[in-house]
Design an enzyme around this catalytic site. Structure first.
Site, mmCIF file in Angstrom:
data_model
loop_
_atom_site.group_PDB
_atom_site.id
_atom_site.type_symbol
_atom_site.label_atom_id
_atom_site.label_comp_id
_atom_site.label_asym_id
_atom_site.label_seq_id
_atom_site.Cartn_x
_atom_site.Cartn_y
_atom_site.Cartn_z
ATOM 1 N N ASP A 242 0.809 -1.225 0.000
ATOM 2 C CA ASP A 242 0.000 0.000 0.000
ATOM 3 C C ASP A 242 0.840 1.274 0.000
ATOM 4 O O ASP A 242 0.339 2.345 0.365
ATOM 5 C CB ASP A 242 -0.946 0.014 1.217
ATOM 6 C CG ASP A 242 -1.859 -1.194 1.222
ATOM 7 O OD1 ASP A 242 -2.237 -1.648 2.314
ATOM 8 O OD2 ASP A 242 -2.164 -1.701 0.134
HETATM 9 N N1 LIG Z 1 3.073 -6.402 -3.081
HETATM 10 C C1 LIG Z 1 1.833 -5.905 -2.899
HETATM 11 N N2 LIG Z 1 0.766 -6.721 -2.969
HETATM 12 C C2 LIG Z 1 -0.488 -6.218 -2.786
HETATM 13 C C3 LIG Z 1 -0.676 -4.850 -2.496
HETATM 14 C C4 LIG Z 1 0.491 -4.003 -2.461
HETATM 15 O O1 LIG Z 1 0.385 -2.764 -2.258
HETATM 16 N N3 LIG Z 1 1.714 -4.561 -2.664
HETATM 17 N N4 LIG Z 1 -1.970 -4.374 -2.213
HETATM 18 C C5 LIG Z 1 -2.899 -5.432 -1.770
HETATM 19 C C6 LIG Z 1 -4.345 -5.077 -1.489
HETATM 20 N N5 LIG Z 1 -4.514 -4.949 -0.058
HETATM 21 C C7 LIG Z 1 -4.953 -3.741 0.369
HETATM 22 O O2 LIG Z 1 -5.397 -2.925 -0.462
HETATM 23 C C8 LIG Z 1 -4.238 -6.014 0.838
HETATM 24 C C9 LIG Z 1 -4.668 -7.300 0.507
HETATM 25 C C10 LIG Z 1 -4.385 -8.366 1.357
HETATM 26 C C11 LIG Z 1 -3.682 -8.183 2.540
HETATM 27 C C12 LIG Z 1 -3.361 -9.363 3.368
HETATM 28 O O3 LIG Z 1 -2.980 -9.242 4.522
HETATM 29 N N6 LIG Z 1 -3.499 -10.574 2.754
HETATM 30 C C13 LIG Z 1 -3.104 -11.853 3.418
HETATM 31 C C14 LIG Z 1 -4.134 -12.944 3.115
HETATM 32 C C15 LIG Z 1 -5.528 -12.525 3.534
HETATM 33 C C16 LIG Z 1 -6.538 -13.614 3.131
HETATM 34 O O4 LIG Z 1 -6.108 -14.767 2.886
HETATM 35 O O5 LIG Z 1 -7.730 -13.278 3.071
HETATM 36 C C17 LIG Z 1 -1.786 -12.331 2.787
HETATM 37 O O6 LIG Z 1 -1.568 -12.054 1.580
HETATM 38 O O7 LIG Z 1 -1.067 -13.039 3.510
HETATM 39 C C18 LIG Z 1 -3.270 -6.896 2.881
HETATM 40 C C19 LIG Z 1 -3.559 -5.805 2.034
HETATM 41 C C20 LIG Z 1 -2.898 -6.542 -2.791
HETATM 42 N N7 LIG Z 1 -1.562 -7.049 -2.888
#
Ligand SMILES: Nc1nc2c(c(=O)[nH]1)N[C@@H](CN(C=O)c1ccc(C(=O)N[C@@H](CCC(=O)O)C(=O)O)cc1)CN2
Length: 298
Positions: A242
């Site tokens: 983000d």
């Molecule tokens: N490298 C990046 N990847 C993503 C970004 C980014 O800015 N850089 N934005 C996210 C979207 N997002 C907020 O807008 C967000 C999505 C997911 C998570 C998160 O903690 N996901 C967990 C899994 C959650 C689940 O299984 O439901 C994870 O990936 O371990 C935080 C922020 C999209 N990707």
């Protein structure tokens, strides 16, 4: 409230022989004159020109020019040679696109449908100069709705922990097949390996007015904080969650009486219009990256 409307003729019906020239580099006197003179010498008529220099001296230069050139596709090679001969000595980087060439897009989604379906609906209405070539989703829930738009849907589950196999499958799907990727409330953090290998820009919609409430659960955090405004932010994705270059933001008023569900419902409308504006501007080559910021000629 700003509505999303094609900033040129309807995206689905771009005039023929309309070109766009994007130029950036270290600022110096004479670049606007050199670009305008070159296009005129090539027989082009300049339709619009936006230019920004970050400082009076020693800054960075950005310019976007729309022009009409009869038989552009045929005369493109000569124009590109003239651009190289004129702009390389000035230290300028340039990109030339034809307005009729729609951007090919892959949309990544999870379970939430509002941003994904809004983009597909706007594309179908001719508001976005893009063609969605596929939807990649880590859940199966939205398959039938997406297929109803005639768009291929690929369910690629992403396991907790090691995501490398799933990300490789995603890369195999999109690599060399799209011009950019949109994360439409895709709820998986993309690895730095993925971002290095995908080879195209990735745009995300974050459901807060960044830098406030980064990460997961921003509407819950907003309620806890007692905010009077909520927002959404469209940004390019980097490995720093983000924190990528912001393309567009907007807000909406809320009150103490709003529950988290109310904030989520109000916020969904903000997310949809912010993402649509950002995608429209990216499709029309209106966004330049400037370090961890952007220059947007909207
Ligand atoms: N490298 C990046 N990847 C993503 C970004 C980014 O800015 N850089 N934005 C996210 C979207 N997002 C907020 O807008 C967000 C999505 C997911 C998570 C998160 O903690 N996901 C967990 C899994 C959650 C689940 O299984 O439901 C994870 O990936 O371990 C935080 C922020 C999209 N990707």
């Amino acid at each position: 409230m700003t509505t999303v409307r094609p900033t040129e003729a309807s995206a689905a019906h771009q005039p023929a022989d309309r070109g766009r020239l994007m130029v950036h580099g270290a600022d110096r006197p004479g670049i606007v004159s050199a670009v305008s003179g070159l296009l005129t010498e090539q027989g082009a008529n300049i339709i619009s020109l936006d230019q920004h220099s970050t400082d009076h001296e020693g800054g960075r230069f950005f310019q976007r020019t729309e022009f009409h050139l009869p038989d552009l596709t045929v005369r493109r090679r000569d124009l590109e040679q003239a651009l190289d001969e004129t702009l390389q000595p000035l230290g300028m980087t340039w990109t030339l696109t034809e307005a009729q060439q729609r951007k090919r897009v892959a949309i990544f989604a999870s379970k939430m449908d509002h941003c994904l379906l809004d983009l597909l609906w706007r594309e179908r209405r001719g508001e976005l100069a893009m063609t969605t070539t596929m939807v990649v989703d880590n859940h199966p829930d939205l398959a039938e709705e997406v297929r109803g738009f005639g768009v291929p849907y690929f369910h690629v589950p992403v396991p907790k922990g090691d995501k490398s196999e799933a990300e490789q499958r995603q890369i195999d799907l999109v690599k060399d097949n799209v011009d950019f990727v949109i994360l439409a409330r895709y709820m998986q953090i993309l690895s730095s390996d993925f971002l290095e290998n995908v080879g195209v820009p990735v745009i995300n919609i974050h459901h807060s007015f960044l830098p406030a409430f980064m990460g997961a659960g921003p509407y819950f955090k907003a309620k806890e904080r007692g905010v009077k405004l909520i927002g959404a932010t469209a940004h390019y994705v980097t490995e720093d969650l983000d924190e990528g270059p912001i393309i567009e933001q907007d807000v909406a008023r809320v009150t103490h009486a709003d529950t988290v569900d109310d904030l989520t419902r109000t916020g969904a409308d903000v997310e949809r219009r912010v993402l649509a504006r950002a995608v429209a501007w990216h499709c029309e080559d209106r966004v330049f990256r400037d370090g961890n910021s952007t220059v947007v000629f909207a």
